[in-house]
Scaffold this motif. Structure first.
Motif, PDB file in Angstrom:
ATOM      1  N   MET A 277       0.762  -1.056   0.001  1.00 42.37           N
ATOM      2  CA  MET A 277       0.114   0.099   0.101  1.00 42.37           C
ATOM      3  C   MET A 277       1.056   1.196   0.019  1.00 42.37           C
ATOM      4  SD  MET A 277      -3.206   1.017   2.597  1.00 42.37           S
ATOM      5  CE  MET A 277      -2.277   2.361   3.731  1.00 42.37           C
ATOM      6  N   ILE A 278       0.681   2.130  -0.889  1.00 42.09           N
ATOM      7  CA  ILE A 278       1.398   3.399  -0.788  1.00 42.09           C
ATOM      8  C   ILE A 278       0.464   4.589  -0.771  1.00 42.09           C
ATOM      9  CG2 ILE A 278       3.314   2.295  -2.360  1.00 42.09           C
ATOM     10  CD1 ILE A 278       2.444   3.789  -4.846  1.00 42.09           C
ATOM     11  N   ILE A 279       1.376   5.672  -0.820  1.00 41.79           N
ATOM     12  CA  ILE A 279       0.294   6.926  -0.469  1.00 41.79           C
ATOM     13  C   ILE A 279       0.555   7.761  -1.808  1.00 41.79           C
ATOM     14  CG2 ILE A 279      -0.098   9.023   0.760  1.00 41.79           C
ATOM     15  CD1 ILE A 279       1.726   7.625   3.075  1.00 41.79           C
ATOM     16  N   THR A 280      -0.749   8.358  -2.382  1.00 37.03           N
ATOM     17  CA  THR A 280      -0.515   9.000  -3.238  1.00 37.03           C
ATOM     18  C   THR A 280      -1.480  10.332  -2.868  1.00 37.03           C
ATOM     19  OG1 THR A 280      -0.901   9.239  -5.847  1.00 37.03           O
ATOM     20  CG2 THR A 280      -2.735   8.322  -4.465  1.00 37.03           C
ATOM     21  N   SER A 281      -1.207  11.194  -4.013  1.00 33.74           N
ATOM     22  CA  SER A 281      -1.708  12.609  -3.466  1.00 33.74           C
ATOM     23  C   SER A 281      -3.219  12.779  -4.486  1.00 33.74           C
ATOM     24  CB  SER A 281      -0.927  13.957  -3.414  1.00 33.74           C
ATOM     25  OG  SER A 281      -0.825  14.271  -5.055  1.00 33.74           O
ATOM     26  N   ASP A 282      -2.961  12.564  -5.635  1.00 33.37           N
ATOM     27  CA  ASP A 282      -3.952  12.943  -6.571  1.00 33.37           C
ATOM     28  C   ASP A 282      -4.174  14.384  -6.706  1.00 33.37           C
ATOM     29  OD1 ASP A 282      -5.859  12.113  -8.515  1.00 33.37           O
ATOM     30  OD2 ASP A 282      -7.789  12.071  -7.241  1.00 33.37           O
ATOM     31  N   VAL A 283      -3.256  15.057  -6.306  1.00 33.39           N
ATOM     32  CA  VAL A 283      -3.288  16.691  -6.398  1.00 33.39           C
ATOM     33  C   VAL A 283      -3.605  17.214  -7.604  1.00 33.39           C
ATOM     34  CG1 VAL A 283      -0.986  17.184  -6.542  1.00 33.39           C
ATOM     35  CG2 VAL A 283      -2.095  18.498  -5.064  1.00 33.39           C
ATOM     36  N   THR A 284      -4.410  18.447  -7.608  1.00 30.23           N
ATOM     37  CA  THR A 284      -4.648  19.207  -8.848  1.00 30.23           C
ATOM     38  C   THR A 284      -4.110  20.412  -8.693  1.00 30.23           C
ATOM     39  OG1 THR A 284      -6.568  20.299  -7.778  1.00 30.23           O
ATOM     40  CG2 THR A 284      -6.908  18.044  -8.801  1.00 30.23           C
ATOM     41  N   TYR A 285      -4.060  21.434  -9.883  1.00 32.80           N
ATOM     42  CA  TYR A 285      -3.452  22.554  -9.827  1.00 32.80           C
ATOM     43  C   TYR A 285      -4.072  23.433  -8.832  1.00 32.80           C
ATOM     44  CZ  TYR A 285      -7.471  24.963 -11.892  1.00 32.80           C
ATOM     45  OH  TYR A 285      -8.516  25.667 -12.177  1.00 32.80           O
ATOM     46  N   LEU A 286      -5.171  23.088  -7.957  1.00 37.32           N
ATOM     47  CA  LEU A 286      -5.707  23.959  -6.975  1.00 37.32           C
ATOM     48  C   LEU A 286      -5.048  23.829  -5.743  1.00 37.32           C
ATOM     49  CD1 LEU A 286      -9.319  23.535  -8.197  1.00 37.32           C
ATOM     50  CD2 LEU A 286      -7.982  25.354  -8.418  1.00 37.32           C
ATOM     51  N   ALA A 287      -4.124  22.974  -5.621  1.00 37.94           N
ATOM     52  CA  ALA A 287      -3.070  23.008  -4.114  1.00 37.94           C
ATOM     53  C   ALA A 287      -2.724  24.502  -3.814  1.00 37.94           C
ATOM     54  CB  ALA A 287      -1.821  22.037  -4.478  1.00 37.94           C
ATOM     55  N   GLY A 288      -3.156  24.730  -2.794  1.00 35.26           N
ATOM     56  CA  GLY A 288      -2.925  25.931  -2.080  1.00 35.26           C
ATOM     57  C   GLY A 288      -3.697  27.222  -2.382  1.00 35.26           C
ATOM     58  N   MET A 289      -4.643  27.053  -3.102  1.00 29.37           N
ATOM     59  CA  MET A 289      -5.539  28.139  -3.405  1.00 29.37           C
ATOM     60  C   MET A 289      -6.732  28.149  -2.362  1.00 29.37           C
ATOM     61  SD  MET A 289      -4.455  29.072  -6.548  1.00 29.37           S
ATOM     62  CE  MET A 289      -5.880  29.545  -7.702  1.00 29.37           C
ATOM     63  N   PRO A 290      -7.255  29.562  -2.284  1.00 27.59           N
ATOM     64  CA  PRO A 290      -8.128  29.670  -1.283  1.00 27.59           C
ATOM     65  C   PRO A 290      -9.624  29.236  -1.745  1.00 27.59           C
ATOM     66  CG  PRO A 290      -7.871  31.604  -2.616  1.00 27.59           C
ATOM     67  CD  PRO A 290      -6.847  30.636  -3.209  1.00 27.59           C
ATOM     68  N   PRO A 291     -10.609  28.798  -0.912  1.00 26.83           N
ATOM     69  CA  PRO A 291     -11.661  28.310  -1.146  1.00 26.83           C
ATOM     70  C   PRO A 291     -12.519  29.095  -2.182  1.00 26.83           C
ATOM     71  CG  PRO A 291     -11.216  28.124   1.247  1.00 26.83           C
ATOM     72  CD  PRO A 291     -10.207  29.152   0.503  1.00 26.83           C
ATOM     73  N   GLY A 292     -13.160  28.038  -3.019  1.00 28.61           N
ATOM     74  CA  GLY A 292     -13.979  29.146  -3.872  1.00 28.61           C
ATOM     75  C   GLY A 292     -14.606  28.051  -5.307  1.00 28.61           C
ATOM     76  N   HIS A 293     -15.180  28.783  -6.140  1.00 26.93           N
ATOM     77  CA  HIS A 293     -15.435  28.144  -7.290  1.00 26.93           C
ATOM     78  C   HIS A 293     -14.427  28.182  -8.360  1.00 26.93           C
ATOM     79  CE1 HIS A 293     -19.751  27.737  -6.349  1.00 26.93           C
ATOM     80  NE2 HIS A 293     -19.464  28.620  -5.255  1.00 26.93           N
ATOM     81  N   TYR A 294     -13.886  27.178  -9.042  1.00 26.04           N
ATOM     82  CA  TYR A 294     -12.989  26.875  -9.904  1.00 26.04           C
ATOM     83  C   TYR A 294     -13.432  25.993 -11.082  1.00 26.04           C
ATOM     84  CZ  TYR A 294      -9.951  28.971  -6.317  1.00 26.04           C
ATOM     85  OH  TYR A 294      -9.332  29.554  -5.353  1.00 26.04           O
ATOM     86  N   THR A 295     -12.536  26.056 -12.240  1.00 27.77           N
ATOM     87  CA  THR A 295     -12.364  25.203 -13.382  1.00 27.77           C
ATOM     88  C   THR A 295     -11.402  24.184 -13.236  1.00 27.77           C
ATOM     89  OG1 THR A 295     -13.798  26.807 -14.668  1.00 27.77           O
ATOM     90  CG2 THR A 295     -12.892  25.085 -15.639  1.00 27.77           C
ATOM     91  N   PHE A 296     -11.641  23.059 -13.330  1.00 31.47           N
ATOM     92  CA  PHE A 296     -10.520  22.004 -13.307  1.00 31.47           C
ATOM     93  C   PHE A 296     -10.860  21.058 -14.830  1.00 31.47           C
ATOM     94  CE2 PHE A 296      -9.459  17.482 -11.779  1.00 31.47           C
ATOM     95  CZ  PHE A 296      -8.135  17.717 -12.274  1.00 31.47           C
TER      96      PHE A 296
END
Length: 392
Positions: A277-296
């Motif tokens: 079992m390994i850890i992954t992030s599945d992180v997107t370009y929105l890492a570190g962005m403030p809460p809100g509405h975005y397009t991904f």
């Protein structure tokens, strides 16, 4: 510890001090030419901070984007990929696999080509990126299991089409995520395996027979197990149990605290055991962005206060917003895993899967991909990051 490699050049080695992440004892690491040449235990740390740990740089096998750069987006550039690489390095991730998700044929051809161009143009990107991951488009078309992937672009596996992507990538696609129940998937899995491409099962509603057949033909990973799955499933017949049961499948988990419950992660780890079992992030370009509405990647998403990235229209999660360190922290908190085991699940164990023999461990002869961090109230605070012995 004994010196294993000596430099005859007379070059003065770079020296790093900290508590070894495995033993907790103070050590000094000697680096020449981007490689670890020696590790020695010392009586104590000479610096002011005494709570600094040394560990191998983290390895993330599923990165959709970072620092406002979407790898599947329509405006990807080599310069953007360099920017994302520099930003993710600062988070302690010294190796990562850019991931493109289900999209149009034209988008995938273009973006794989741009990823390849970035690796050729920028040595730092090339050093950090061992290859690319194609998540889809050969996945389940069913709502829920498809996740946030666009239904209009989901399709059956096509070897000729995939070879176009492989060629555009410069031969750098090293992993594909596929649903084994769709028509033609088993033969496709076999051909990928024969060509040295790692096959992961994900975004699937396969039954036990289909999953085991996929494994017999070479599938070896489960992409973000427990996610890419419908909210309502049969309690007995679902794709999670047979993937947990099959010892030849290594599970990747998103341990950000939003994608899986702590008890799910504990059960997954008990079923799989360390090393599977390994850890992954599945992180997107929105890492570190403030809460809100975005397009991904063309979809409307909401980034909530707790970091959850949600596609309200489809009622599904849409990737993650936390870097891999969050998963390491949570694995320790949720399961009681030691620092050593948690770090290994995001470094050495990942390196083993992708045959990255030159990194993932603090050993003489390995790349000097090293992170220095403190542990404060259960959190990893990255202080310094070295890639090939160079600080970033």
């Amino acid at each position: 510890m004994k010196v294993v490699i000596k430099s005859g050049s007379g070059e003065v080695p770079l020296q790093l001090e900290g508590l070894h992440y495995e033993s907790g004892r103070p050590v000094r690491i000697f680096i020449i030419g981007g490689l670890i040449i020696d590790i020695r235990e010392i009586p104590g740390l000479s610096g002011v901070e005494k709570n600094l740990f040394l560990a191998p740089g983290l390895i993330d096998n599923q990165v959709n984007g970072f620092a406002d750069v979407d790898f599947s987006g329509d405006h990807l550039t080599p310069e953007g990929i360099l920017k994302a690489t520099e930003a993710i390095l600062r988070e302690g991730v010294t190796t990562f696999i850019p991931t493109l998700i289900t999209n149009s044929h034209e988008n995938l051809l273009r973006n794989f080509s741009i990823l390849h161009e970035a690796c050729k143009k920028y040595p730092l990107v090339d050093s950090c990126v061992p290859g690319f991951h194609l998540e889809g488009p050969y996945i389940s078309p069913e709502d829920g299991f498809r996740g946030c992937h666009f239904a209009e672009f989901v399709r059956k596996p096509d070897w000729n089409e995939f070879n176009e992507y492989f060629k555009a990538s410069g031969g750098r696609i090293i992993q594909i995520t596929i649903a084994p129940e769709i028509q033609g998937a088993i033969e496709f899995i076999k051909r990928c395996t024969e060509n040295g491409i790692i096959v992961a099962l994900g975004h699937t509603n396969a039954n036990a027979e289909q999953i085991n057949k996929a494994v017999e033909n070479g599938a070896s990973l489960s992409t973000h197990l427990g996610n890419g799955c419908a909210n309502m499933i049969n309690r007995h017949n679902n794709p999670i149990w047979p993937q947990l049961d099959n010892d030849k499948l290594t599970a990747t988990v998103i341990a950000d605290g939003n994608h899986l419950l702590p008890e799910e992660i504990r059960v997954f780890l008990k079923a799989k055991g360390k090393g599977r079992m390994i850890i992954t992030s599945d992180v997107t370009y929105l890492a570190g962005m403030p809460p809100g509405h975005y397009t991904f990647s063309g979809m409307n998403v909401i980034l909530k206060d707790d970091g959850t990235l949600f596609n309200a229209e489809q009622n599904v999660l849409a990737g993650a917003s936390f870097p891999l360190t969050k998963g390491v922290e949570n694995i320790m908190r949720f399961t009681g895993a030691s620092l050593r085991d948690a770090i290994d699940m995001a470094s050495a164990d990942v390196a083993s899967i992708y045959n990255l023999k030159d990194r993932g461990q603090l050993l003489p002869g390995k790349k000097a991909d090293i992170i220095i961090f403190s542990r404060e109230e259960g959190k990893m605070k990255i202080k310094q990051v070295y890639k090939n012995g160079i600080q970033h």
